[in-house]
Design a protein around this motif. Structure first.
Motif, short mmCIF file in Angstrom:
data_model
loop_
_atom_site.label_atom_id
_atom_site.label_comp_id
_atom_site.label_asym_id
_atom_site.label_seq_id
_atom_site.Cartn_x
_atom_site.Cartn_y
_atom_site.Cartn_z
N LEU A 167 0.96 -1.15 0.00
CA LEU A 167 -0.02 -0.05 0.16
C LEU A 167 0.92 1.20 -0.08
O LEU A 167 1.94 1.52 0.48
N PRO A 168 0.11 2.32 -0.59
CA PRO A 168 1.03 3.61 -0.48
C PRO A 168 1.03 4.17 1.02
O PRO A 168 0.24 4.02 1.67
N GLY A 169 2.12 5.01 1.14
CA GLY A 169 2.20 5.71 2.37
C GLY A 169 3.09 4.98 3.47
O GLY A 169 3.17 5.61 4.61
N TYR A 170 3.78 3.86 3.27
CA TYR A 170 4.67 3.32 4.21
C TYR A 170 6.13 2.80 3.40
O TYR A 170 5.89 2.59 2.33
N GLY A 171 6.96 2.70 4.27
CA GLY A 171 8.18 1.84 3.72
C GLY A 171 9.28 3.11 2.98
O GLY A 171 9.04 4.26 3.65
N LYS A 172 9.81 2.73 2.02
CA LYS A 172 10.91 3.60 1.49
C LYS A 172 10.33 4.99 1.02
O LYS A 172 9.48 5.21 0.33
N GLY A 173 10.89 6.19 1.65
CA GLY A 173 10.65 7.26 1.16
C GLY A 173 9.02 7.98 1.32
O GLY A 173 8.83 8.87 0.56
N ALA A 174 8.57 7.29 2.45
CA ALA A 174 6.91 7.68 2.47
C ALA A 174 6.84 8.96 3.07
O ALA A 174 5.88 9.54 2.96
N ILE A 175 7.85 9.54 3.83
CA ILE A 175 7.56 10.95 4.35
C ILE A 175 8.52 11.97 3.67
O ILE A 175 9.61 12.01 3.74
N PRO A 176 7.89 12.90 3.18
CA PRO A 176 8.29 14.06 2.40
C PRO A 176 8.82 15.03 3.68
O PRO A 176 7.79 15.19 4.55
N ASP A 177 9.81 15.82 3.43
CA ASP A 177 10.26 16.97 4.23
C ASP A 177 10.14 18.30 3.71
O ASP A 177 9.92 18.27 2.56
N SER A 178 10.27 19.22 4.31
CA SER A 178 9.94 20.38 3.87
C SER A 178 11.19 21.14 2.99
O SER A 178 10.89 22.06 2.62
N ARG A 179 12.18 20.52 2.95
CA ARG A 179 13.42 20.84 2.28
C ARG A 179 13.48 20.15 1.14
O ARG A 179 14.66 19.96 0.44
N GLY A 180 12.38 19.11 0.72
CA GLY A 180 12.37 18.37 -0.59
C GLY A 180 13.08 16.91 -0.24
O GLY A 180 13.44 16.11 -1.35
N GLY A 181 13.31 16.63 0.66
CA GLY A 181 14.03 14.99 1.05
C GLY A 181 12.87 14.32 1.21
O GLY A 181 11.68 14.69 1.45
#
Ligand code: SF4
Length: 1023
Positions: free
Chosen positions: A731-745
């Protein structure tokens, strides 16, 4: 009698008494002596006086230095003993991973009414807890909060994944691996030898309509119901999965059977049918508080804070208060009896009292005319009022097609459609409510509209007509409050005006809950106290940590789903927009009644979700993931109706419970996933209301969880299960790279800490200025230092010590002074408050076809078809009304805490002395209470502290699970103690709604769908 003889007799009595005492207590005295010498529990006593009590949490040396006990820390935690969710402090034995004792977090306003600034170093704040200074700065837990740490090591706790090994509810389980659990619940199959069960992968169909004939119901993915008990800090995490990752529309919680009737009525007055805003008295500055259906120090929220505020205000301040309730509450103190009084009232008749007071205030110049005459924000500002209402707005009357809504400029062919009109108080002309001038209060006139003439009345006139539907004597007769008392209450409200507050809460849960609460809350609008210092105050809320924050976006992610379709509980959607309605009209049939009620202005209702699913109206469920929910215990009539249905898997094929204990509902699950408990888990909460300073509580695992440790280092619990489930389903929203930060990471979401630590960073950086960095000393004293390696591996360098600051304080807290601005509260609503709520006033009830009143109104308890309860259950057969009241010690889930049970082992059944005499019942005798829905047996408490005609039962007892019975796990019986089942559960007396023929359900409030537990018709008999 002469003095000598009296002295002789007294001496004789003393000697005789001492002799009797010595004889009667010889055994206990011997035990006490033995206990001092050799210990009472087989452990020798360390100290003759203190026994084996813990040494103090820290010492202050003569030089004023604070010295912590060795291998101990004092960590901030959050309590979950009740929904107040106080910030507490836990004394932790760091060497043995144990919580030793619980007290209040001194930084936290729910535990300390006058907390220090959050920037104050931990060491300085802890010093203020000691010695004489500790009296002033005392930060406390209530008895329940103090006792609940023992749940961590409870013998009844679930610490393995369980799969049922017998019929549902049979109590037979086998332990299985996480891999097996995931394989079975995701892929489905013949899981129990009872036939095919669809797995979650098959259920998550975001395209195919669940019912092609009714496309508004949405996709098949809606056949998963996800519930939690409520937001105990992890709501956002679970909703992220349910709504945006899995994509179901259906998320439920306990509100429908907690206090939703109150919240709905309050939301109607606050003009907020989205979040259902509610307020609490500004206890520190109010002059008079009238509590109806709530008893501070006994119940309500914030429970502990209000109790302290009430005690201080009546002793030190100038507060007078009255509590209106069927039973004498703890709120009343004989020491201050001239300050606080109890007014008995018949159960479920508070609406009559509220309307009587509205009528009295109107007849006796008690309403705040100047306040009510301001039609909008500009007029409010010009007149220097704390808020404004729509008292002067003009309500279109039938037969106009928009009857119940306000006359707007668009009706006259000019201006904005949504801008209501009023009558200028000076000129008598129509004007926009946004004009900065006073408007006429009492208006009835005909207006020429683009489509012809129409009659309009001012909202205040509509309210007057509703309140004047009965005389004061009739209201008095109905509710049992004498006329002179009603008049006295009216005089008090009038005398104190905006510094008088009318407070309510869960006591509103009757068969006319919504209108009862709306009527009670309307009194505040008539007094003009909302936003005023000493008036009815909105809580200041908290900072959203786990949303789209300044550092991390925890709300949005790639591939996120927007759920669609009709809520299972048929709420937030008018029946008149349904395909069913249109089909009936097209066939030339009356569209009324619908097959069952539609709760068009309510939030999703767990009181209706299950019944709706069992009947397939609007559609059936295929799976339920429940986090700590217990509707079978909490809903009136839930066990007998919903419980029996749930036992049949054909009605709901897959039921997964995530819980730390087996409660009455979890006991019927197919799988149980063990959960972390409060002191072992992460979360962010905010006070529900009653705290005028912005407050966010941050909780973190102060001890390592007792649940299994997974390969990635996380412990099994709600978050670990959801992350693993989402991974298995891709499912989307979990695992690798699931959380964006405010600096583009982008950052991974593999563990609970990945989520909540970033929430802490958001919290630290919210607002104009980030919080300071924690000192090394702050971190060591609170043991937040334990988190630092994890924090350093997860967060950016400038976030790390600031997150440490959040965890060392147990949250983020606005300064005490921010609670008020001069004569106003710091947090204020800008809404136009409703004397008339046009959304409600233009709603047509799906069963009766009647248009609802948009203002306070006297309907009395009803069933879904609108028929009065007494038409079905007459007083001759059912002469009593059952009411429940909250326990100040026990909550619905705390029965396993032995220290609480030792103090208060069970709940008797209260009945008035004269009712008892009529029924031939003696104090202490076993009795049976019978309602049309069930019966319970308990011990009679015959008293004068209850209104005649009522039977009262304290909530929190009468459990059949939570350790009251043994289960078999892998063939081994689990520990059990029948004393956990002591007492009675008032909800076992709940009844079915006899008018719901097609889609059966228990009795719910006919407009809001809230569970009915006050005013159940009953009789009582001696056993
Ligand atoms: S009021 Fe008591 S039980 Fe409730 S959260 Fe606060 S300390 Fe815990």
């Amino acid at each position: 009698m002469d003095k000598k003889r009296r002295a002789l007799l007294q001496t004789g009595m003393m000697v005789g008494g001492a002799g009797a005492f010595a004889a009667g207590y010889a055994n206990p005295v011997a035990k006490a002596v033995k206990g001092v010498l050799s210990g009472t529990s087989g452990v020798p006593a360390n100290d003759r006086i203190a026994g084996n009590a813990l040494p103090p949490e820290f010492m202050i040396t003569p030089q004023g230095e604070l010295v912590m006990a060795e291998h101990q820390a004092v960590s901030p935690v959050q309590c979950f003993g009740c929904w107040t969710l106080c910030g507490l402090r836990a004394r932790v034995d760091t060497a043995n991973n144990r919580v030793l004792r619980i007290a209040g977090n001194p930084y936290h306003p729910l535990s300390n009414p006058r907390p220090p600034a959050q920037e104050t170093p931990v060491r300085e704040v802890y010093k203020t807890l000691a010695g004489e200074a500790g009296i002033e700065q005392r930060s406390t837990a209530c008895a329940r909060g103090a006792a609940l740490a023992e749940q961590l090591h409870s013998p009844y706790r679930v610490t393995r994944i369980l799969k049922r090994a017998g019929r549902r509810g049979e109590g037979k389980w086998q332990s299985i691996s996480l891999e097996q659990l995931l394989e079975e619940v995701v892929e489905g199959g013949d899981l129990f030898g009872e036939g095919q069960v669809d797995g979650l992968r098959a259920i998550r169909d975001l395209e195919t309509p669940v019912d092609p004939d009714n496309p508004e119901y949405g996709p098949r993915a809606n056949q998963l119901l996800v519930t939690n008990a409520g937001d105990e800090g992890r709501d956002s995490f679970l909703k992220r999965f349910a709504f945006n990752s899995f994509g179901t529309r259906n998320f439920g919680h306990h509100g429908g059977y907690c206090g939703f009737g109150f919240r709905a009525g309050s939301g109607a007055m606050f003009n907020d049918l989205d979040k259902f805003a509610h307020g609490k008295p500004d206890w520190d500055h109010a002059a008079f508080v009238l509590c109806i259906g709530t008893s501070p120090a006994q119940a309500g929220n914030p429970f502990k804070r209000q109790g302290r505020q009430l005690a201080s205000a009546r002793s030190d301040g100038g507060l007078d208060y009255v509590v209106v309730a069927p039973t004498l509450p703890n709120s009343i103190s004989r020491l201050n009896e001239e300050r606080g009084r109890w007014v008995p009232i018949k159960p479920a008749t508070d609406d009559a009292l509220a309307l009587a007071l509205i009528r009295w205030l109107m007849e006796n110049d008690g309403i705040n005319r100047r306040y009510l005459a301001q039609p909008g924000p500009a007029a409010q500002a010009r007149a220097g009022q704390p808020s404004h209402t729509n008292a002067t707005h003009l309500v279109l009357q039938a037969p106009h097609p928009r009857a119940g809504q306000f006359l707007t400029a668009a009706d006259l062919g000019r201006g904005e459609a949504s801008s209501p009109l009023v009558v200028n108080a000076d000129s008598g002309e129509l004007m926009d409510h946004t004009d900065a001038r006073e408007a006429a209060l009492w208006v009835e006139r005909e207006v020429q509209l683009a489509d012809g003439p129409a009659r309009v009345k001012s909202a205040l006139l509509c309210l007057r007509e509703a309140a004047f539907g009965q005389t004061l004597a009739q209201y008095s007769d109905y509710c049992g409050v004498p006329l002179e008392i009603i008049e006295g209450l009216g005089r008090q409200l009038k005398r104190h005006g905006p510094r008088a507050v009318v407070d309510a809460h869960g006591g509103m849960m009757n068969g006319n809950a919504f209108y009862t609460a709306f009527s009670v809350m309307t009194l505040n609008a008539l007094l003009g106290n909302i936003n005023a210092r000493g008036g009815l105050a909105l809580g200041a809320g908290g900072v959203a940590a786990v949303e789209n924050g300044p550092r991390y976006d925890l709300a949005r992610f790639d591939g996120m789903v927007t759920p669609k379709g009709l809520f299972l509980s048929r709420n937030r959607f008018p029946y008149q927009n349904s395909s069913e309605y249109r089909r009936k009209l097209a066939a030339g049939e009356s569209p009324y009644p619908a097959r069952a009620p539609w709760f068009s202005f309510s939030s999703p209702l767990l009181t209706e979700h299950l019944a709706a699913a069992f009947a397939g109206y609007p559609y059936r469920l295929k799976a339920w993931i429940s986090h700590m929910t217990n509707p079978l215990y909490g809903i009136g009539g839930g066990q007998a109706f919903l419980g029996e249905k749930l036992k049949d898997p054909a009605n709901l094929p897959l039921f997964i419970a995530v819980d730390g204990f087996i409660n009455e509902t979890t006991a019927l699950a197919d799988y149980i996933v063990p959960d972390t408990l409060t002191y072992e888990s992460w979360g962010f909460t905010k006070p529900w209301s009653g705290v005028p300073q912005q407050t966010t509580t941050a909780r973190w695992p102060v001890v390592a969880p007792a649940t299994p440790r997974l390969a990635n280092g996380d412990h099994l619990g709600l978050e670990a299960f959801i992350i693993a489930l989402a991974g298995k389903m891709e499912l989307p929203g979990y695992g690798k790279g699931a959380i964006p930060d405010s600096r583009g990471g982008r950052h991974d979401l593999h563990t609970a800490a990945d989520f909540y630590l970033r929430g802490a960073a958001n919290l630290a950086f919210a607002g104009d200025r980030p919080v300071p960095e924690a000192s090394a000393d702050d971190l060591v004293l609170t043991n937040a230092a334990r988190l630092m390696p994890l924090i350093e591996a997860t967060l950016a360098p400038d976030e790390q010590r600031r997150a440490g600051f959040i965890f060392s304080r147990g949250g983020r807290f606005a300064p005490f002074e921010s609670g008020w601005q001069g004569e106003l509260m710091g947090k204020r609503t800008g809404n136009t408050l409703c004397i008339w709520n046009a959304t409600i006033g233009s709603t047509v009830h799906a069963m009766t076809g009647e248009r609802l009143s948009g203002c306070a109104a006297f309907y009395g308890p009803r069933f879904a078809d609108g028929s009065p309860m007494r038409d079905h259950y007459p007083e001759q057969e059912w002469p009593l009304l059952v009411t429940s009241y909250k326990s100040h010690l026990m909550s619905s889930s705390s029965i396993g805490a032995e220290r609480l049970r030792m103090i208060h082992p069970e709940n008797p059944i209260s009945i008035h002395r004269r009712d008892a005499e009529r029924a031939g019942i003696r104090h202490g005798q076993p009795v049976r209470v019978i309602t049309p829905g069930g019966q319970v047996e308990g011990i009679a408490l015959v008293r004068d502290g209850i209104v005649e005609g009522a039977v009262a039962i304290e909530h929190g007892y009468g459990h059949s699970e939570l350790g009251a019975r043994s289960h078999l796990i892998d063939g081994e019986p689990t520990p059990a103690n029948p004393r956990l089942g002591a007492g009675v559960n008032q909800n076992d007396l709940g009844l079915m709604d006899p008018t719901r023929k097609e889609v059966a359900n228990v009795w719910l409030d006919w407009t809001s769908g809230a569970s009915v537990r006050q005013g159940l018709p009953a009789r009582i008999e001696a056993i």
